[in-house]
Design a protein around this motif. Structure first.
Motif, PDB file in Angstrom:
ATOM      1  N   MET A 131       0.940  -1.166  -0.113  1.00 14.39           N
ATOM      2  CA  MET A 131      -0.110   0.138  -0.027  1.00 14.39           C
ATOM      3  C   MET A 131       0.904   1.206  -0.019  1.00 14.39           C
ATOM      4  N   ARG A 132       0.912   2.020  -1.157  1.00 14.88           N
ATOM      5  CA  ARG A 132       1.922   2.999  -1.259  1.00 14.88           C
ATOM      6  C   ARG A 132       1.337   4.136  -2.021  1.00 14.88           C
ATOM      7  N   TRP A 133       0.618   4.851  -0.924  1.00 16.71           N
ATOM      8  CA  TRP A 133       0.011   6.185  -1.378  1.00 16.71           C
ATOM      9  C   TRP A 133       0.953   7.386  -1.242  1.00 16.71           C
ATOM     10  N   PRO A 134       0.591   8.339  -2.372  1.00 21.99           N
ATOM     11  CA  PRO A 134       1.681   9.403  -2.342  1.00 21.99           C
ATOM     12  C   PRO A 134       1.590  10.041  -0.973  1.00 21.99           C
ATOM     13  N   GLY A 135       2.886  10.394  -0.368  1.00 20.87           N
ATOM     14  CA  GLY A 135       2.933  11.372   0.534  1.00 20.87           C
ATOM     15  C   GLY A 135       2.735  10.587   2.007  1.00 20.87           C
ATOM     16  N   ARG A 136       2.715   9.227   1.936  1.00 21.12           N
ATOM     17  CA  ARG A 136       2.503   8.422   3.049  1.00 21.12           C
ATOM     18  C   ARG A 136       3.568   7.070   3.054  1.00 21.12           C
ATOM     19  N   GLU A 137       3.858   6.761   4.285  1.00 16.95           N
ATOM     20  CA  GLU A 137       4.817   5.708   4.353  1.00 16.95           C
ATOM     21  C   GLU A 137       4.141   4.222   4.163  1.00 16.95           C
ATOM     22  N   PRO A 138       4.506   3.782   3.215  1.00 17.01           N
ATOM     23  CA  PRO A 138       4.143   2.306   2.829  1.00 17.01           C
ATOM     24  C   PRO A 138       3.566   1.434   3.934  1.00 17.01           C
ATOM     25  N   TYR A 139       2.562   0.577   3.708  1.00 20.04           N
ATOM     26  CA  TYR A 139       2.155  -0.324   4.876  1.00 20.04           C
ATOM     27  C   TYR A 139       1.324  -1.558   4.010  1.00 20.04           C
ATOM     28  N   ASN A 140       1.037  -2.516   4.837  1.00 15.80           N
ATOM     29  CA  ASN A 140       0.532  -3.750   4.354  1.00 15.80           C
ATOM     30  C   ASN A 140      -0.985  -3.598   4.304  1.00 15.80           C
ATOM     31  N   GLY A 141      -1.547  -4.234   3.235  1.00 14.58           N
ATOM     32  CA  GLY A 141      -3.074  -4.349   3.260  1.00 14.58           C
ATOM     33  C   GLY A 141      -3.351  -5.460   3.837  1.00 14.58           C
ATOM     34  N   THR A 142      -4.787  -5.780   3.702  1.00 11.79           N
ATOM     35  CA  THR A 142      -5.643  -6.755   4.420  1.00 11.79           C
ATOM     36  C   THR A 142      -6.112  -7.792   3.420  1.00 11.79           C
ATOM     37  N   PHE A 143      -5.730  -7.653   2.277  1.00  9.50           N
ATOM     38  CA  PHE A 143      -6.396  -8.427   1.140  1.00  9.50           C
ATOM     39  C   PHE A 143      -6.588  -9.844   1.454  1.00  9.50           C
ATOM     40  N   HIS A 144      -5.581 -10.517   2.146  1.00  8.96           N
ATOM     41  CA  HIS A 144      -5.602 -11.882   2.205  1.00  8.96           C
ATOM     42  C   HIS A 144      -6.073 -12.209   3.778  1.00  8.96           C
ATOM     43  N   ASP A 145      -6.139 -11.336   4.498  1.00  5.50           N
ATOM     44  CA  ASP A 145      -6.378 -11.591   6.117  1.00  5.50           C
ATOM     45  C   ASP A 145      -7.656 -12.173   6.575  1.00  5.50           C
ATOM     46  N   LEU A 146      -8.820 -11.892   5.381  1.00  4.22           N
ATOM     47  CA  LEU A 146     -10.170 -12.571   5.879  1.00  4.22           C
ATOM     48  C   LEU A 146     -10.249 -14.072   5.817  1.00  4.22           C
ATOM     49  N   PHE A 147      -9.072 -14.733   4.953  1.00  4.30           N
ATOM     50  CA  PHE A 147      -9.162 -16.194   4.937  1.00  4.30           C
ATOM     51  C   PHE A 147      -7.944 -16.801   5.275  1.00  4.30           C
ATOM     52  N   PRO A 148      -8.120 -17.853   6.305  1.00  7.70           N
ATOM     53  CA  PRO A 148      -6.674 -18.558   6.771  1.00  7.70           C
ATOM     54  C   PRO A 148      -5.910 -19.374   5.724  1.00  7.70           C
ATOM     55  N   SER A 149      -6.619 -19.578   4.545  1.00  7.63           N
ATOM     56  CA  SER A 149      -6.009 -20.460   3.455  1.00  7.63           C
ATOM     57  C   SER A 149      -4.688 -19.727   2.992  1.00  7.63           C
ATOM     58  N   TRP A 150      -4.608 -18.503   3.071  1.00  7.73           N
ATOM     59  CA  TRP A 150      -3.566 -17.925   2.518  1.00  7.73           C
ATOM     60  C   TRP A 150      -2.191 -18.296   3.517  1.00  7.73           C
ATOM     61  N   ASP A 151      -2.246 -18.081   4.378  1.00  7.45           N
ATOM     62  CA  ASP A 151      -1.040 -18.354   5.599  1.00  7.45           C
ATOM     63  C   ASP A 151      -0.913 -19.728   5.616  1.00  7.45           C
ATOM     64  N   THR A 152      -2.080 -20.613   5.456  1.00  9.88           N
ATOM     65  CA  THR A 152      -1.703 -22.054   5.748  1.00  9.88           C
ATOM     66  C   THR A 152      -1.099 -22.646   4.658  1.00  9.88           C
ATOM     67  N   THR A 204     -17.405 -21.245   5.033  1.00 10.90           N
ATOM     68  CA  THR A 204     -16.242 -22.357   5.302  1.00 10.90           C
ATOM     69  C   THR A 204     -14.840 -21.917   4.942  1.00 10.90           C
ATOM     70  N   MET A 205     -14.819 -20.890   3.860  1.00 10.64           N
ATOM     71  CA  MET A 205     -13.226 -20.525   3.726  1.00 10.64           C
ATOM     72  C   MET A 205     -12.996 -19.859   4.909  1.00 10.64           C
ATOM     73  N   ARG A 206     -13.929 -18.988   5.178  1.00 13.59           N
ATOM     74  CA  ARG A 206     -13.343 -18.089   6.416  1.00 13.59           C
ATOM     75  C   ARG A 206     -13.225 -18.761   7.691  1.00 13.59           C
ATOM     76  N   GLY A 207     -13.779 -19.935   8.105  1.00 14.32           N
ATOM     77  CA  GLY A 207     -13.714 -20.483   9.281  1.00 14.32           C
ATOM     78  C   GLY A 207     -14.069 -19.604  10.303  1.00 14.32           C
ATOM     79  N   ASP A 208     -12.997 -19.428  11.404  1.00  9.29           N
ATOM     80  CA  ASP A 208     -13.280 -18.760  12.574  1.00  9.29           C
ATOM     81  C   ASP A 208     -12.578 -17.521  12.734  1.00  9.29           C
ATOM     82  N   THR A 209     -11.804 -16.984  11.494  1.00  8.31           N
ATOM     83  CA  THR A 209     -10.998 -15.978  11.131  1.00  8.31           C
ATOM     84  C   THR A 209     -11.677 -14.502  11.679  1.00  8.31           C
ATOM     85  N   PRO A 210     -11.065 -13.900  12.494  1.00  9.30           N
ATOM     86  CA  PRO A 210     -11.668 -12.486  12.640  1.00  9.30           C
ATOM     87  C   PRO A 210     -11.535 -11.691  11.661  1.00  9.30           C
TER      88      PRO A 210
END
Length: 211
Positions: free
Chosen positions: A151-172, A198-204
């Protein structure tokens, strides 16, 4: 097997509700890009929560107005696939992909994201109850967002987005690299009406950083 009148009416209602919800996503993009903020906030429930303490479309309109004026000259939201699942007759959830372009001063920022949505039917009409924007990357058109902190917006420090955080399968997937020649176990297919759950499971739900 004959379909009862009640069953047929329920199936027709589900089809009509699905289309109405799909229209919400398209109307959201058009009204936002054309800066029709009354049309835009009218897509949300009248008592929509804005932040932790504010409630109502007027507060939402104020927030959207300030965000658009402060950050963007122009925007274009391109809606992709839309998966919808019903919790009951008047409540549903959904995932919508969105590829966006933003004119932000001297830079042209492109973005890939998805929305996790909650929908509610109120007095016969479907509204957004909540939209949770999950970003993968945002970067100037001429500088691909390769590597970390996408996440690289002009005038801001880059940061991580949350695109994959809804679903545990990415880390798994990345934690469990296959070893040897044994075939992997395969889970039973998710029920058709519970694919997302089912894909989300109990992921907050992730905490979203306001851009």
């Amino acid at each position: 097997m004959a379909i009862s009148d009640t069953n047929l009416a329920q199936r027709l209602d589900r089809l009509e509700s699905t289309e109405a919800i799909r229209q919400l996503a398209g109307k959201y993009a058009l009204s936002l890009d054309m800066r029709d903020l009354d049309a835009h906030v009218g897509l949300f429930a009248e008592d929509i929560r804005v932040g932790k303490e504010k409630v109502g479309r007027a507060h939402l309109k104020s927030w959207v107005d300030q965000t658009l004026r402060d950050q963007f000259t122009g925007t274009s939201h391109h809606i992709g696939q839309h998966i919808i699942e019903f919790i009951d007759e008047d409540h549903a959830i959904g995932v919508v992909y969105s590829k966006n372009e933003h004119e932000t001063g001297p830079e042209w920022v492109i973005m890939q994201m998805l929305y996790w949505d909650d929908y509610e039917r109120i007095n016969g009409e479907w509204f957004f109850r909540r939209r949770l924007p999950c970003y993968w990357y945002a970067s100037d058109l001429n500088r691909p967002a390769i590597g970390d902190m996408k996440m690289r917006w002009p005038g801001r420090e880059p940061y991580n987005g949350t695109f994959h955080d809804l679903f545990p399968s990415w880390d798994t997937f990345w934690r469990n690299r296959p070893t040897g020649n044994e075939l992997p176990e395969v889970a039973s297919p998710a029920p058709m009406d519970k694919f997302l759950l089912t894909m989300r499971g109990d992921t907050p739900a992730p905490r979203i950083r306001v851009r």
